[in-house]
Design a protein around this motif. Structure first.
Motif, PDB file in Angstrom:
ATOM      1  N   THR A 145      -9.562   0.250 -12.896  1.00 49.06           N
ATOM      2  CA  THR A 145      -8.573   1.705 -12.917  1.00 49.06           C
ATOM      3  C   THR A 145      -7.213   1.524 -13.151  1.00 49.06           C
ATOM      4  N   ASP A 146      -6.507   2.765 -13.180  1.00 45.02           N
ATOM      5  CA  ASP A 146      -5.021   2.451 -13.317  1.00 45.02           C
ATOM      6  C   ASP A 146      -4.487   2.758 -12.126  1.00 45.02           C
ATOM      7  N   ARG A 147      -4.894   2.246 -10.752  1.00 48.14           N
ATOM      8  CA  ARG A 147      -4.108   2.134  -9.816  1.00 48.14           C
ATOM      9  C   ARG A 147      -2.964   1.255  -9.666  1.00 48.14           C
ATOM     10  N   ALA A 148      -2.195   1.373  -8.637  1.00 52.32           N
ATOM     11  CA  ALA A 148      -1.199   0.156  -8.547  1.00 52.32           C
ATOM     12  C   ALA A 148      -0.991   0.142  -7.119  1.00 52.32           C
ATOM     13  N   VAL A 149      -0.567  -1.386  -6.701  1.00 46.79           N
ATOM     14  CA  VAL A 149      -0.508  -1.640  -5.518  1.00 46.79           C
ATOM     15  C   VAL A 149       1.126  -1.972  -5.061  1.00 46.79           C
ATOM     16  N   ILE A 150       1.548  -1.592  -3.934  1.00 40.65           N
ATOM     17  CA  ILE A 150       3.009  -2.183  -3.655  1.00 40.65           C
ATOM     18  C   ILE A 150       2.792  -2.824  -2.110  1.00 40.65           C
ATOM     19  N   THR A 151       3.582  -3.921  -2.152  1.00 35.70           N
ATOM     20  CA  THR A 151       3.852  -4.418  -0.905  1.00 35.70           C
ATOM     21  C   THR A 151       5.271  -4.757  -0.282  1.00 35.70           C
ATOM     22  N   TYR A 152       5.535  -4.514   1.049  1.00 34.95           N
ATOM     23  CA  TYR A 152       6.754  -4.687   1.351  1.00 34.95           C
ATOM     24  C   TYR A 152       6.855  -6.066   2.492  1.00 34.95           C
TER      25      TYR A 152
ATOM     26  N   ALA B 217       9.182   3.376 -12.069  1.00 36.41           N
ATOM     27  CA  ALA B 217       8.957   2.566 -13.255  1.00 36.41           C
ATOM     28  C   ALA B 217       8.311   1.230 -12.996  1.00 36.41           C
ATOM     29  N   ALA B 218       8.359   0.540 -11.995  1.00 36.52           N
ATOM     30  CA  ALA B 218       7.846  -0.538 -11.512  1.00 36.52           C
ATOM     31  C   ALA B 218       6.167  -0.282 -11.586  1.00 36.52           C
ATOM     32  N   LEU B 219       5.711   0.792 -10.649  1.00 35.95           N
ATOM     33  CA  LEU B 219       4.548   1.207 -10.543  1.00 35.95           C
ATOM     34  C   LEU B 219       4.033   1.428 -11.880  1.00 35.95           C
ATOM     35  N   GLN B 220       4.496   2.353 -12.653  1.00 37.58           N
ATOM     36  CA  GLN B 220       3.905   2.713 -14.074  1.00 37.58           C
ATOM     37  C   GLN B 220       3.864   1.325 -14.848  1.00 37.58           C
TER      38      GLN B 220
ATOM     39  N   PRO C 209      -1.485  -5.724 -10.811  1.00 36.93           N
ATOM     40  CA  PRO C 209      -0.695  -4.555 -10.989  1.00 36.93           C
ATOM     41  C   PRO C 209       0.001  -4.435  -9.562  1.00 36.93           C
ATOM     42  N   VAL C 210       0.754  -5.247  -9.351  1.00 29.72           N
ATOM     43  CA  VAL C 210       1.409  -4.979  -7.944  1.00 29.72           C
ATOM     44  C   VAL C 210       2.926  -5.195  -7.975  1.00 29.72           C
ATOM     45  N   VAL C 211       3.454  -4.219  -7.333  1.00 33.19           N
ATOM     46  CA  VAL C 211       4.990  -4.225  -7.048  1.00 33.19           C
ATOM     47  C   VAL C 211       5.448  -5.013  -5.615  1.00 33.19           C
ATOM     48  N   PHE C 212       6.248  -6.059  -5.828  1.00 32.07           N
ATOM     49  CA  PHE C 212       6.855  -6.675  -4.700  1.00 32.07           C
ATOM     50  C   PHE C 212       8.167  -5.834  -4.128  1.00 32.07           C
ATOM     51  N   PHE C 213       8.151  -5.212  -2.988  1.00 29.58           N
ATOM     52  CA  PHE C 213       9.187  -4.740  -2.730  1.00 29.58           C
ATOM     53  C   PHE C 213      10.078  -5.261  -1.500  1.00 29.58           C
ATOM     54  N   CYS C 214      11.267  -5.858  -1.699  1.00 27.86           N
ATOM     55  CA  CYS C 214      12.011  -6.625  -0.646  1.00 27.86           C
ATOM     56  C   CYS C 214      13.035  -5.820  -0.297  1.00 27.86           C
ATOM     57  N   GLN C 215      12.985  -5.602   1.027  1.00 26.97           N
ATOM     58  CA  GLN C 215      14.167  -4.882   1.577  1.00 26.97           C
ATOM     59  C   GLN C 215      15.083  -5.871   2.185  1.00 26.97           C
ATOM     60  N   ASN C 216      16.023  -5.997   1.480  1.00 26.85           N
ATOM     61  CA  ASN C 216      16.934  -7.074   1.665  1.00 26.85           C
ATOM     62  C   ASN C 216      18.263  -6.434   2.689  1.00 26.85           C
ATOM     63  N   ASN C 217      17.871  -6.501   3.810  1.00 23.42           N
ATOM     64  CA  ASN C 217      18.851  -5.853   4.912  1.00 23.42           C
ATOM     65  C   ASN C 217      19.692  -6.722   5.589  1.00 23.42           C
ATOM     66  N   GLN C 218      19.922  -7.984   4.606  1.00 23.95           N
ATOM     67  CA  GLN C 218      20.978  -9.072   4.982  1.00 23.95           C
ATOM     68  C   GLN C 218      20.633 -10.023   6.245  1.00 23.95           C
ATOM     69  N   TRP C 219      19.834  -9.777   6.869  1.00 23.00           N
ATOM     70  CA  TRP C 219      19.466 -10.674   8.150  1.00 23.00           C
ATOM     71  C   TRP C 219      18.013 -10.876   8.524  1.00 23.00           C
ATOM     72  N   ALA C 220      17.522 -12.095   8.457  1.00 21.87           N
ATOM     73  CA  ALA C 220      16.387 -12.436   8.777  1.00 21.87           C
ATOM     74  C   ALA C 220      16.369 -12.877  10.266  1.00 21.87           C
ATOM     75  N   ILE C 221      16.144 -11.787  11.178  1.00 21.08           N
ATOM     76  CA  ILE C 221      16.660 -11.862  12.550  1.00 21.08           C
ATOM     77  C   ILE C 221      18.035 -12.278  12.677  1.00 21.08           C
ATOM     78  N   SER C 222      18.460 -13.449  13.200  1.00 20.50           N
ATOM     79  CA  SER C 222      19.788 -13.790  13.174  1.00 20.50           C
ATOM     80  C   SER C 222      20.278 -14.904  12.164  1.00 20.50           C
ATOM     81  N   GLU C 223      19.523 -15.009  11.133  1.00 19.52           N
ATOM     82  CA  GLU C 223      19.868 -15.852   9.849  1.00 19.52           C
ATOM     83  C   GLU C 223      20.247 -14.988   8.706  1.00 19.52           C
ATOM     84  N   PRO C 224      21.533 -15.231   8.345  1.00 22.15           N
ATOM     85  CA  PRO C 224      22.066 -14.382   7.249  1.00 22.15           C
ATOM     86  C   PRO C 224      21.625 -14.661   6.003  1.00 22.15           C
TER      87      PRO C 224
END
Length: 360
Positions: A151-158, A234-237, A182-197
């Protein structure tokens, strides 16, 4: 690494609400589509605010806030086709919204009255994953499966910036690259891993890690819903066309706590928070709409009124969620009946019934 993400940051809407263009990524949206994105952002933020308040009132055991990350989640979620599949962490309330998961089902999980709350196949949205990074392996396995289905489906993971230090995430990069999944790795870099910068997680921008695994990476302004939409599309396509994985680093900021059990004032300075408030993902869309005559006071008032109605439904609905029968904890251990589980269920029921009224 600069505070604004550096010159490599893909941005289409500045914090001041000015529309800019990028040579590789862009979107051409109708006024209705732009207003719909604004509505998504406002309602998702209201879900988060109400859930936080409910937890403080003792109605939820815990809540993982997304405050400040609405654009990253709504933009990427709206880039998905209906038949694409998303694998979230435990914070993707905005993505859940775009996949038509009722926010009350999210509250049920954090209230402890469900094991998840929704059927993943009804929404092509997996259940929340609490184990850090585990969902990336699930996503790559799923992507390899649909790849073999032809298939031409795609996957995304957060996942978050802290999760990039986990073995599961790096192992998923290896498998995705080697098998061209066919996977997109979506990293939400919110600057903090709990208390680790962030500087405790990496010496280079996170998106550059992709090169070491053999696939492209891109950094996008995670507070810019238009840029996130464009980059994720674009990444999914690219994945659908058989070109393999992409790592997207959405450069954003966690405005609230890691969860409601966390106190971020103990490890980060107020000045950083104030600086990021000026980059608010909702305000920049509102300014753009108003400045260009794409929305008036009536529209903004209508969205706020809709948010109020949603808030009331969440408050009343949360308190009305039924408690499960105690013995139901045995229902989902195996897909089919199992003699050992049935024996344990019977023993539990007898034990429970031995107390006066069966309520203690």
């Amino acid at each position: 690494m600069t505070a604004d993400g550096g010159p490599e940051l893909v941005q289409l809407l500045t914090p001041e609400g000015e529309r800019v263009h990028h040579p590789d990524y862009d979107v051409d949206l109708t006024p209705d589509e732009l207003r719909a994105l604004y509505r998504d952002l406002v309602l998702v933020r209201r879900v988060d605010a109400e859930a936080t308040a409910l937890q403080r009132q003792g109605e939820l055991g815990l809540w993982a806030q997304l405050l400040g990350q609405e654009a990253a989640q709504v933009g990427s979620g709206r880039a998905l086709r209906t038949d694409d599949f998303a694998f979230p962490t435990y914070r993707e309330h905005g993505v859940a919204w775009t996949r038509d998961v009722d926010p009350l089902q999210l509250l049920g999980l954090f209230r402890g009255v469900t094991n998840g709350g929704w059927d993943p196949h009804d929404h092509n949205f997996a259940l929340y994953t609490i184990v850090i990074g585990d969902q990336c392996l699930h996503a790559v396995g799923y992507a390899m499966g649909i790849q073999r289905d032809g298939t031409d489906r795609a996957v995304i993971t957060y996942f978050g910036d802290g999760a990039t230090s986990q073995g599961d995430v790096n192992e998923s990069f290896v498998f995705a690259s080697v098998y061209n999944a066919p996977v997109v790795f979506f990293c939400q870099n919110n600057q903090w891993a709990i208390s680790e910068p962030l500087e405790r997680q990496t010496r280079i921008p996170l998106y550059k890690r992709a090169a070491g695994f053999g696939f492209p990476g891109v950094r996008v302004d995670g507070n810019d819903v238009l840029a996130v939409l464009a980059v994720t599309r674009a990444a999914l396509q690219n994945a659908r066309e058989g070109n393999g994985p992409t790592l997207i680093e959405a450069f954003t900021y966690r405005m609230g706590a890691h969860t409601t059990s966390d106190d971020p004032t103990r490890y980060r300075v107020a000045a950083d928070l104030e600086a990021w408030k000026l980059k608010d993902p909702i305000e920049r869309v509102k300014v753009y709409l108003a400045r260009n005559g794409l929305a008036d006071h009536g529209f903004f008032d209508e969205v706020e009124a809709e948010a109020e109605v949603l808030a009331v439904r969440l408050r009343e609905g949360c308190r009305s969620l039924p408690n499960p029968a105690p013995e139901s904890l045995f229902d989902h251990v195996y897909a089919e009946a199992h003699p050992l589980i049935e024996s344990e269920r019977e023993e539990f029921v007898r034990y429970h019934a031995s107390f006066a009224g069966g309520e203690h």
